[in-house]
Structures are given as structure tokens and as C-alpha cells.
Design a protein around this motif. Structure first.
Motif, mmCIF file in Angstrom:
data_model
loop_
_atom_site.group_PDB
_atom_site.id
_atom_site.type_symbol
_atom_site.label_atom_id
_atom_site.label_comp_id
_atom_site.label_asym_id
_atom_site.label_seq_id
_atom_site.Cartn_x
_atom_site.Cartn_y
_atom_site.Cartn_z
ATOM 1 N N GLU A 35 5.005 4.604 -9.282
ATOM 2 C CA GLU A 35 4.704 4.963 -8.026
ATOM 3 C C GLU A 35 5.594 4.362 -6.862
ATOM 4 O OE1 GLU A 35 1.900 6.999 -6.369
ATOM 5 O OE2 GLU A 35 3.219 6.384 -4.745
ATOM 6 N N MET A 107 -13.419 14.738 1.632
ATOM 7 C CA MET A 107 -14.002 15.987 1.486
ATOM 8 C C MET A 107 -13.879 16.541 0.015
ATOM 9 S SD MET A 107 -13.430 17.835 5.009
ATOM 10 C CE MET A 107 -14.470 19.141 5.049
ATOM 11 N N PHE A 470 -8.925 18.705 -3.514
ATOM 12 C CA PHE A 470 -8.719 17.521 -4.312
ATOM 13 C C PHE A 470 -9.571 17.484 -6.002
ATOM 14 C CE2 PHE A 470 -10.989 14.223 -1.701
ATOM 15 C CZ PHE A 470 -12.029 14.323 -2.407
HETATM 16 P P1 FAD Z 1 -1.059 13.204 -4.548
HETATM 17 O O1 FAD Z 1 -2.150 12.534 -4.295
HETATM 18 O O2 FAD Z 1 -0.128 13.646 -3.255
HETATM 19 O O3 FAD Z 1 -0.075 11.854 -5.330
HETATM 20 C C1 FAD Z 1 1.417 12.068 -5.506
HETATM 21 C C2 FAD Z 1 1.764 10.498 -5.743
HETATM 22 O O4 FAD Z 1 3.108 10.347 -6.169
HETATM 23 C C3 FAD Z 1 1.800 9.782 -4.348
HETATM 24 O O5 FAD Z 1 1.374 8.718 -4.519
HETATM 25 C C4 FAD Z 1 3.492 9.619 -4.074
HETATM 26 O O6 FAD Z 1 3.709 8.397 -3.551
HETATM 27 C C5 FAD Z 1 3.938 9.682 -5.668
HETATM 28 N N1 FAD Z 1 5.292 10.046 -5.793
HETATM 29 C C6 FAD Z 1 5.881 11.342 -5.362
HETATM 30 N N2 FAD Z 1 7.217 11.507 -5.362
HETATM 31 C C7 FAD Z 1 7.528 10.445 -6.250
HETATM 32 C C8 FAD Z 1 8.601 9.795 -6.677
HETATM 33 N N3 FAD Z 1 9.627 10.613 -6.741
HETATM 34 N N4 FAD Z 1 8.605 8.403 -7.698
HETATM 35 C C9 FAD Z 1 7.386 8.092 -7.622
HETATM 36 N N5 FAD Z 1 6.309 8.317 -6.957
HETATM 37 C C10 FAD Z 1 6.163 9.423 -6.102
HETATM 38 N N6 FAD Z 1 -8.080 17.236 0.046
HETATM 39 C C11 FAD Z 1 -9.349 17.280 -0.297
HETATM 40 O O7 FAD Z 1 -9.887 17.804 -1.083
HETATM 41 N N7 FAD Z 1 -10.375 16.850 0.751
HETATM 42 C C12 FAD Z 1 -9.939 16.155 1.963
HETATM 43 O O8 FAD Z 1 -10.796 15.714 2.857
HETATM 44 C C13 FAD Z 1 -8.553 15.855 2.182
HETATM 45 N N8 FAD Z 1 -8.228 15.551 3.436
HETATM 46 C C14 FAD Z 1 -6.681 15.156 3.434
HETATM 47 C C15 FAD Z 1 -6.211 14.682 4.452
HETATM 48 C C16 FAD Z 1 -4.690 14.352 4.882
HETATM 49 C C17 FAD Z 1 -4.393 13.392 6.057
HETATM 50 C C18 FAD Z 1 -4.040 14.687 3.679
HETATM 51 C C19 FAD Z 1 -2.640 14.442 3.833
HETATM 52 C C20 FAD Z 1 -4.543 15.456 2.670
HETATM 53 C C21 FAD Z 1 -5.889 15.888 2.412
HETATM 54 N N9 FAD Z 1 -6.278 16.458 1.433
HETATM 55 C C22 FAD Z 1 -7.556 16.428 1.040
HETATM 56 C C23 FAD Z 1 -5.442 16.895 0.367
HETATM 57 C C24 FAD Z 1 -5.438 15.955 -0.936
HETATM 58 O O9 FAD Z 1 -5.254 14.542 -0.750
HETATM 59 C C25 FAD Z 1 -4.092 16.342 -1.849
HETATM 60 O O10 FAD Z 1 -4.461 17.665 -2.210
HETATM 61 C C26 FAD Z 1 -4.168 15.384 -2.921
HETATM 62 O O11 FAD Z 1 -3.998 14.151 -2.844
HETATM 63 C C27 FAD Z 1 -2.970 15.930 -4.024
HETATM 64 O O12 FAD Z 1 -3.220 15.255 -5.336
HETATM 65 P P2 FAD Z 1 -1.756 15.328 -6.446
HETATM 66 O O13 FAD Z 1 -2.415 14.646 -7.520
HETATM 67 O O14 FAD Z 1 -1.197 16.499 -6.239
HETATM 68 O O15 FAD Z 1 -0.860 14.417 -5.726
#
Ligand code: FAD
Length: 491
Positions: A35, A107, A470
Motif C-alpha cells: 500500500e 454511504m 463501495f
Molecule cells: P480504493 O479504495 O481506491 O483503494 C485503492 C488503494 O490502492 C488505495 O489505498 C491506494 O493508495 C492504493 N494504491 C493505488 N496505487 C497504488 C500503487 N501503485 N502502489 C501501492 N498502492 C497503490 N463510495 C461510497 O460507496 N459511499 C460514499 O459515501 C463515498 N464517499 C466518497 C467520498 C470521497 C471524498 C471519495 C474520494 C470517494 C467516496 N466514495 C464513496 C467512493 C469509494 O470510496 C471508492 O469507490 C472506493 O474506495 C473504491 O474502492 P477500490 O477498492 O476500487 O479502491
């Protein structure tokens, strides 16, 4: 450079990564998770609130990066919120152990079954609604605010006003579940515990109350003893070896972003869960620099989940506006999805500025009928996004329709306080797609043209899911990893 041989690597600790880690660890597999962000729990550094952005507020930036009103200068630190700037859109993402769960509003919305079926015609919807969605709501600790508390709590005036106005304008409202512990919030209100949601904490992290992934999936995975999380480890490129294993170039950094060590990780099995933009960057950059094979569908069907921000000023100024005190956790939504002309869902969003700005903020979620495309520019070593006003045209029309109807019934003006012209088409919290399930991957997220690489994150969803994403990302990850394990992919 330090050389590490490990059987299974997961890149990223957001929803997809956390689910994969837990299920693999439960199956007795040793997993290393890389991470790029900080492990905040271990570091013991408190998160900052919205009114005083500090260390946690931005990923290595000199200025805070909230969607509006940034006047704060910062010492660069590996904060939890990052913003990726493209020509017509800015994309916010979470960084740190827990990924987006650290920054988001919590949410926890299950998509409408009819839309889920439209987006994923090949998935067994019944199994999702009877099994995977209930399972992830349980694991993520989803709960709902008590109606009496909502009615009495001054911190939810913005929701009560928002719902009353919506009803007056003829819209239907809905209660929105969340992973924030509402029983904790009630105790905050009674001053029995330290305040978080009632102390303007969100997007820069919540010190209490929120069940982010470090408190749910990741904690359970660590308890098996089979997971090792290496934070501040940024994976730079992936190389496919002749024996079909992978070699990762990884840079370890300190909290000011300075290199501590360059490392190499060799692994037999690789799970990419770097989030939509992170995963696409890794795949496309590795393709450009290392001849890493990518399928032609990579980068296709990208979307902003129909995110479109808008707001209204001068909301009920004579009866106390939307309230000086606001909880950061949204619990109300307006559901106009069934309207054939202007289908949308919108969150009644808080704007906790510490004073009554008599402003209502809305994050609309629309259909994404025109999708975008992500590519890689070798010269600038960054992603490019084929996305402009034409992709958000219908979303803007829906926002205009919504604001007009709300203002007609309730008074108020289009918000120029928050946005240049009253509309924030360029604000995206929900990047999705680009590595679509069943198109760029097999039916369980195994990348085409590869034997040992799996993509499990938001990039599997084709640009739209009609609600905050999410819960769906988590459910799809559960479905994929369960079947991948069943098919002996990790044997
Ligand atoms: P992520 O949760 O984005 O995780 C990816 C991880 O990979 C991160 O920790 C990142 O640092 C890591 N990473 C990336 N590239 C690399 C690399 N090259 N090397 C090592 N590590 C790396 N969704 C909802 O459903 N409800 C909500 O209320 C909501 N509110 C939101 C509010 C905000 C301000 C934001 C920004 C997003 C919100 N979302 C919400 C969206 C939701 O958080 C995302 O859709 C979700 O987190 C995506 O999940 P994921 O598993 O695809 O990746």
C-alpha cells in the motif's frame, strides 16, 4: 535493492484488496499487501477535521485539496486524500491502509436491482441480492440512523430541511445507510465520547465512529496471522516473467514522500486492487515501459458514475437556513431514478463550514450513457482521459431540472458560492471501469492474456452503478475471490 520472493501479492488496501486479503488468509494463504499510503492506526497520528486541514488532509501537497474553499497551506505529508487532475474532470481518491474507506462519507447503498441487472446482465442477480449484498453489509457494519435522533438532533437540520424541500418540490426521498456507527454518534451528541462526525471530521479521516476497512475486513484478515501489510510501499511497474510470474518494482517512501529504499518483489500470483485509477495506471504504464501484455479492452468503458455536484444558496435564511452545526455523515437522499426524462439519485450532502451558510449541497448520481476511455501518455508518464462536456451533458440537464424545481417550490438561488456557474461537472468521487468484468477479465476478474493476475476493485464496474459504489465493489470482490479460490487459482 532488496529482493523479496512471496507467493501472493495484493496491491492496494481499499475494498477490493481488503476482501481478497481476508478470504485468501482464511483459506490459509500467506499474503503480502503493498500500500502506497500510510498505516495511520500504526503511526498513531490523528486525522484532521475539515476546518483545520493538517497532515492527513492531502497526499504530498502544499495546499489543501477539498472540492471548494481551500485557503490552507500545508507541509507536504502522505495524507489520505489525493486529487488527480485531468482537463475536464478532477478525481479524488483515498490513500492509506484502508484506501477510499478512510476518506469517504461511508454511504453504504445497495444498487437498484433493475439497474444492477442492466449493468451486469451476466451476473446472477438473485445470488447477489440474497447472498453477497447481505454478506458485505454485515462485514462492513452497515447501519441506519434512528429516526427520532434524526428528528431531534440539531446537527441534522440540513437533512430535515433538504427532505422537506424535496417533498414540497414533489420528489421522493430515501434513508441512506452508512458504515458510521450511529449509536456512537448519539453518544457524541450527549458528550459521552470524543466527537468525530459532529466535529467536522470526514474526507481527511474520522478519528472515531466510522467503521473503515482497517476496523472490519483488514482487521479480520490480520487476525488470521497470514497477512502482512507494507505501507508507504508504492508499486511503480509490473513485469511479466517467462515463467508467468511477476516482478514488481516498488519504491518505499517516508511520510514526506522521499525515497527510503527501492525494492523488488517477485510473486507467483498478483492481485491488482489499486482502485480504478491506480490499477489502470499500473497496467498501462507497465505496458508502455515493460512490454507488459494488456488486452484491447483495458481503458474502455470508464465512467464517473454520473457524479455531478450542484448546490443552492439562500436556503430558508429566515428560518435559520441549513444549520450552523452539521454532522458530516449524510443520511438522506432524493430518489428520482424512475423518472424516464430525468433519472437521478442525489445525496443531501452536509456542508459543515462552522457557520450557517444557508446553502444546500447535492451530489447527483446519474446514468452514464456516454462512457469515457483511459489511455497512457508515455512522455508525461501519466494517464489521459477521453472525457469532456459531452459526457456530462445529460447530467447537467438533470441538475438544472432538479435545481429549477427545488427553487420554484422553495425559493433559493443556484449556488455561485460553491461553483463558478452553479454546477460542478468536474468533481468526481466515484471513478469506475476501464477493466470491466467479463470483458477485460474473465467472469471472475482474472485478467485476459494472463495466467496469474487478477483485478479486484472498482475498475471492474463499467463506469456506472447508479448509487455510491463501495457496497457493489465489495460484493463483486467477494463473488470473484470466492470463485477464484474455488477454481484453485491460488492452490
Ligand atoms: P480504493 O479504495 O481506491 O483503494 C485503492 C488503494 O490502492 C488505495 O489505498 C491506494 O493508495 C492504493 N494504491 C493505488 N496505487 C497504488 C500503487 N501503485 N502502489 C501501492 N498502492 C497503490 N463510495 C461510497 O460507496 N459511499 C460514499 O459515501 C463515498 N464517499 C466518497 C467520498 C470521497 C471524498 C471519495 C474520494 C470517494 C467516496 N466514495 C464513496 C467512493 C469509494 O470510496 C471508492 O469507490 C472506493 O474506495 C473504491 O474502492 P477500490 O477498492 O476500487 O479502491
Amino acid at each position: 535493492t532488496e529482493n523479496n520472493d512471496v507467493p501472493i501479492v495484493i496491491i492496494g488496501s481499499g475494498y477490493g484488496g481488503a476482501v481478497s486479503a481476508l478470504r485468501l488468509c482464511e483459506a490459509g494463504k500467506k499474503v503480502v499487501m503493498l500500500e502506497m499510503g500510510l498505516n495511520w492506526e500504526k503511526a498513531g497520528i490523528p486525522f484532521s477535521n475539515l476546518l483545520k486541514p493538517g497532515k492527513s488532509s492531502a497526499w504530498l501537497k502544499k495546499k489543501s485539496i477539498a472540492p471548494f474553499m481551500n485557503i490552507f497551506s500545508l507541509t507536504p505529508f502522505t495524507g489520505i486524500l489525493d486529487r488527480l487532475n485531468f482537463e475536464h474532470i478532477n478525481i479524488w481518491v483515498g490513500r492509506g491502509v484502508g484506501g477510499g474507506s478512510l476518506v469517504n462519507g461511508g454511504m453504504a447503498v445497495t444498487p437498484k436491482e433493475s439497474y444492477f441487472k442492466e449493468v451486469f446482465p451476466d451476473l446472477d442477480a438473485e445470488k447477489f441480492y440474497n447472498h453477497y449484498f447481505p454478506l458485505v453489509r454485515e462485514e462492513l457494519k452497515v447501519n441506519v440512523i434512528d429516526e427520532q435522533f434524526l428528528k431531534d438532533c440539531p446537527y441534522y437540520k440540513f437533512t430535515r430541511v433538504g427532505e422537506e424541500e424535496a417533498h414540497k418540490a414533489g420528489f421522493k426521498t430515501m434513508r441512506v445507510p452508512n458504515v458510521y456507527d450511529f449509536k456512537y454518534m448519539e453518544k457524541e451528541f450527549r458528550n459521552e465520547v470524543p466527537r468525530s462526525a459532529l466535529n467536522t471530521e470526514v474526507i481527511y479521516g474520522n478519528n472515531y465512529g466510522k467503521n473503515s476497512l482497517d476496523k472490519t475486513y483488514l482487521r479480520k484478515a490480520l487476525e488470521t496471522g497470514n497477512l502482512e501489510i507494507l505501507d508507504l510501499h508504492h508499486v511503480q511497474t509490473i513485469q511479466l516473467n517467462d515463467d508467468k510470474s511477476y516482478t514488481l518494482k516498488v519504491r518505499q517512501i517516508d511520510t514526506s514522500g522521499i525515497m527510503v529504499a527501492d525494492k523488488v518483489f517477485n510473486c507467483k500470483k498478483l492481485i491488482l486492487s489499486a482502485g480504478t485509477m491506480g490499477t489502470l495506471q499500473l497496467l498501462l504504464q507497465s505496458h508502455a515501459e515493460n512490454n507488459f501484455p494488456v488486452h484491447e479492452k483495458i481503458g474502455k468503458k470508464w465512467g464517473n458514475n454520473g457524479n455531478f455536484m450542484t448546490g443552492r444558496n439562500w436556503v430558508k435564511p429566515l428560518s435559520g437556513g441549513t444549520g450552523a452545526k452539521q454532522s458530516t455523515i449524510p443520511v438522506g437522499g432524493i430518489d428520482n431514478w424512475e423518472d424516464p426524462e430525468n433519472p437521478f439519485f442525489t445525496e443531501i450532502a452536509p456542508l459543515p463550514m462552522g457557520m450557517d451558510v444557508a446553502t444546500a449541497l447535492y451530489l447527483l448520481i446519474n446514468r452514464v450513457d456516454k462512457k469515457g476511455e483511459v489511455a497512457y501518455n508515455k512522455a508525461s508518464q501519466s494517464l489521459t482521459l477521453n472525457w469532456d462536456e459531452s459526457n456530462t451533458l445529460k447530467m447537467k440537464e438533470n441538475a438544472q431540472y432538479f435545481i429549477r424545481k427545488m427553487n420554484k417550490a422553495n425559493g433559493g438561488t443556484r449556488s455561485h458560492l460553491l461553483f463558478d456557474n452553479g454546477f460542478g461537472a468536474d468533481i468526481c468521487y466515484h471513478p469506475l471501469g476501464g477493466c470491466v468484468l467479463g470483458e477485460a477479465t474473465n467472469e471472475y476478474g482474472k485478467l485476459k492474456n494472463h495466467e496469474n493476475l487478477y483485478v479486484l476493485d472498482g475498475s471492474l464496474i463499467p463506469g456506472t452503478i447508479g448509487v455510491n459504489p463501495f457496497v457493489t465493489i465489495t460484493a463483486i470482490a467477494e463473488y470473484c475471490i470466492e470463485n477464484l479460490i474455488k477454481e484453485n487459482e491460488f492452490a
